[in-house]
Scaffold this motif. Structure first.
Motif, PDB file in Angstrom:
ATOM      1  N   VAL A 189       0.858  -1.175   0.000  1.00  0.00           N
ATOM      2  CA  VAL A 189       0.000   0.000   0.000  1.00  0.00           C
ATOM      3  C   VAL A 189       0.901   1.233   0.000  1.00  0.00           C
ATOM      4  CG1 VAL A 189      -0.176   0.101   2.522  1.00  0.00           C
ATOM      5  CG2 VAL A 189      -1.985   1.113   1.129  1.00  0.00           C
ATOM      6  N   ASN A 190       0.450   2.308  -0.607  1.00  0.00           N
ATOM      7  CA  ASN A 190       1.236   3.539  -0.607  1.00  0.00           C
ATOM      8  C   ASN A 190       0.607   4.565   0.338  1.00  0.00           C
ATOM      9  OD1 ASN A 190      -0.997   4.564  -2.001  1.00  0.00           O
ATOM     10  ND2 ASN A 190       0.019   4.505  -3.996  1.00  0.00           N
ATOM     11  N   ALA A 191       1.233   5.725   0.414  1.00  0.00           N
ATOM     12  CA  ALA A 191       0.768   6.744   1.354  1.00  0.00           C
ATOM     13  C   ALA A 191      -0.666   7.163   1.052  1.00  0.00           C
ATOM     14  CB  ALA A 191       1.703   7.950   1.312  1.00  0.00           C
ATOM     15  N   LYS A 192      -0.997   7.308  -0.225  1.00  0.00           N
ATOM     16  CA  LYS A 192      -2.366   7.688  -0.595  1.00  0.00           C
ATOM     17  C   LYS A 192      -3.360   6.621  -0.160  1.00  0.00           C
ATOM     18  CE  LYS A 192      -5.208   9.241  -4.499  1.00  0.00           C
ATOM     19  NZ  LYS A 192      -6.337   8.330  -4.195  1.00  0.00           N
ATOM     20  N   GLY A 193      -2.975   5.368  -0.307  1.00  0.00           N
ATOM     21  CA  GLY A 193      -3.852   4.274   0.095  1.00  0.00           C
ATOM     22  C   GLY A 193      -4.124   4.281   1.591  1.00  0.00           C
ATOM     23  N   LEU A 194      -3.074   4.536   2.381  1.00  0.00           N
ATOM     24  CA  LEU A 194      -3.269   4.598   3.831  1.00  0.00           C
ATOM     25  C   LEU A 194      -4.190   5.750   4.209  1.00  0.00           C
ATOM     26  CD1 LEU A 194       0.145   3.811   5.555  1.00  0.00           C
ATOM     27  CD2 LEU A 194      -1.960   2.513   5.688  1.00  0.00           C
ATOM     28  N   ARG A 195      -4.001   6.870   3.552  1.00  0.00           N
ATOM     29  CA  ARG A 195      -4.839   8.036   3.859  1.00  0.00           C
ATOM     30  C   ARG A 195      -6.289   7.790   3.455  1.00  0.00           C
ATOM     31  NH1 ARG A 195      -2.233  11.352   1.066  1.00  0.00           N
ATOM     32  NH2 ARG A 195      -3.579  11.399  -0.767  1.00  0.00           N
ATOM     33  N   ASP A 196      -6.488   7.249   2.257  1.00  0.00           N
ATOM     34  CA  ASP A 196      -7.848   7.068   1.758  1.00  0.00           C
ATOM     35  C   ASP A 196      -8.583   5.958   2.492  1.00  0.00           C
ATOM     36  OD1 ASP A 196      -7.277   9.046  -0.041  1.00  0.00           O
ATOM     37  OD2 ASP A 196      -7.020   7.702  -1.759  1.00  0.00           O
ATOM     38  N   SER A 197      -7.890   4.877   2.806  1.00  0.00           N
ATOM     39  CA  SER A 197      -8.552   3.705   3.395  1.00  0.00           C
ATOM     40  C   SER A 197      -8.644   3.763   4.917  1.00  0.00           C
ATOM     41  CB  SER A 197      -7.814   2.421   3.003  1.00  0.00           C
ATOM     42  OG  SER A 197      -7.829   2.238   1.597  1.00  0.00           O
ATOM     43  N   TYR A 198      -7.621   4.370   5.541  1.00  0.00           N
ATOM     44  CA  TYR A 198      -7.535   4.297   7.004  1.00  0.00           C
ATOM     45  C   TYR A 198      -7.412   5.657   7.695  1.00  0.00           C
ATOM     46  CZ  TYR A 198      -6.098  -0.267   5.206  1.00  0.00           C
ATOM     47  OH  TYR A 198      -6.040  -1.449   4.498  1.00  0.00           O
ATOM     48  N   LYS A 199      -7.358   6.728   6.915  1.00  0.00           N
ATOM     49  CA  LYS A 199      -7.209   8.083   7.458  1.00  0.00           C
ATOM     50  C   LYS A 199      -5.898   8.263   8.237  1.00  0.00           C
ATOM     51  CE  LYS A 199     -12.127   9.233   7.649  1.00  0.00           C
ATOM     52  NZ  LYS A 199     -13.259   9.709   8.491  1.00  0.00           N
ATOM     53  N   ILE A 200      -4.873   7.512   7.822  1.00  0.00           N
ATOM     54  CA  ILE A 200      -3.554   7.629   8.428  1.00  0.00           C
ATOM     55  C   ILE A 200      -2.651   8.411   7.475  1.00  0.00           C
ATOM     56  CG2 ILE A 200      -1.503   6.393   9.249  1.00  0.00           C
ATOM     57  CD1 ILE A 200      -3.360   4.021   9.874  1.00  0.00           C
ATOM     58  N   GLU A 201      -2.069   9.477   7.974  1.00  0.00           N
ATOM     59  CA  GLU A 201      -1.151  10.284   7.175  1.00  0.00           C
ATOM     60  C   GLU A 201       0.274   9.739   7.347  1.00  0.00           C
ATOM     61  OE1 GLU A 201      -1.852  12.821   5.180  1.00  0.00           O
ATOM     62  OE2 GLU A 201      -3.999  12.942   5.627  1.00  0.00           O
ATOM     63  N   ILE A 202       0.940   9.482   6.240  1.00  0.00           N
ATOM     64  CA  ILE A 202       2.307   8.974   6.268  1.00  0.00           C
ATOM     65  C   ILE A 202       3.279  10.128   6.026  1.00  0.00           C
ATOM     66  CG2 ILE A 202       3.996   7.581   5.000  1.00  0.00           C
ATOM     67  CD1 ILE A 202       2.390   5.854   6.758  1.00  0.00           C
ATOM     68  N   LEU A 203       4.278  10.240   6.905  1.00  0.00           N
ATOM     69  CA  LEU A 203       5.246  11.334   6.812  1.00  0.00           C
ATOM     70  C   LEU A 203       6.655  10.767   6.640  1.00  0.00           C
ATOM     71  CD1 LEU A 203       3.844  13.350   9.831  1.00  0.00           C
ATOM     72  CD2 LEU A 203       3.330  13.741   7.419  1.00  0.00           C
TER      73      LEU A 203
END
Length: 203
Positions: A189-203
């Motif tokens: 999964v990429n950063a966009k996937g984490l944000r869209d699916s789980y509302k987790i922001e990757i930094l």
């Protein structure tokens, strides 16, 4: 800025070990008066027999299912969930942990401030971390104390409290957020996937 002096809670747990290449911190930051709502939303998704969530002991499908459903609940508008890979390499483990925590919390406070229109003078933040040998060391304590006095947005922090995650469902949530770094590391999964699916922001 009516909520300027309201308490803000920032729960932080780690993925990996300070000093290792994959070391990352996960956090969930929320208004204290909305924390109970987030706690209940997460707790209601867990099997009734579960006393404590240790992300390393759960399968990836289990965790992803929980976080996907959690993201779809009526979460407090204020909550931010972040995962930050540490870019600190100098020092021993307590120092790396402290410096990584300081940077992660500063980013979390800034995101929280911007999302909730708090204003530049944000304060009254309490940081809760899962106690371990690294974050209970005197070197860690010294660096945190210095940052509270001198280091930009970290000066908004009143206390950093190390507790056993067994007593805090929100710390267990932060553990899962930290563990989501593994889903990035193995390329599924990429950063966009984490944000869209789980509302987790990757930094």
């Amino acid at each position: 800025m009516p909520r300027l002096n309201k308490k803000i809670l920032c729960f932080v747990d780690e993925f990996g070990t300070a000093g290792d290449a994959a070391f990352a911190l996960g956090c969930a930051i929320v208004w204290a008066h909305e924390c109970g709502k987030a706690d209940k939303a997460f707790s209601d998704l867990l099997p009734a027999s579960v006393n404590e969530v240790h992300a390393t002991n759960w399968s990836k499908p289990q965790l992803q299912s929980i976080m996907s459903r959690f993201a779809q609940t009526e979460l407090p508008n204020s909550i931010c969930m972040l995962n930050k890979l540490s870019d600190i390499s100098a020092g021993d483990r307590p120092e790396i942990y402290a410096l990584s925590l300081i940077e992660t919390v500063k980013i979390a406070v800034k995101r929280f401030r911007d999302r909730n229109n708090v204003g530049s003078q944000i304060n009254n933040v309490e940081v809760l971390i899962d106690i371990n040998e690294q974050n209970s060391h005197e070197k860690f304590t010294k660096l945190i104390a210095e940052a509270k006095q001198q280091d930009g947005l970290f000066r908004s922090v009143n206390r950093v409290v190390a507790i056993d995650s067994a007593v805090s469902r929100m710390l267990q949530l932060a553990d899962v957020v930290a563990h989501s770094r593994a889903w990035i590391n193995n390329g599924e999964v990429n950063a966009k996937g984490l944000r869209d699916s789980y509302k987790i922001e990757i930094l």
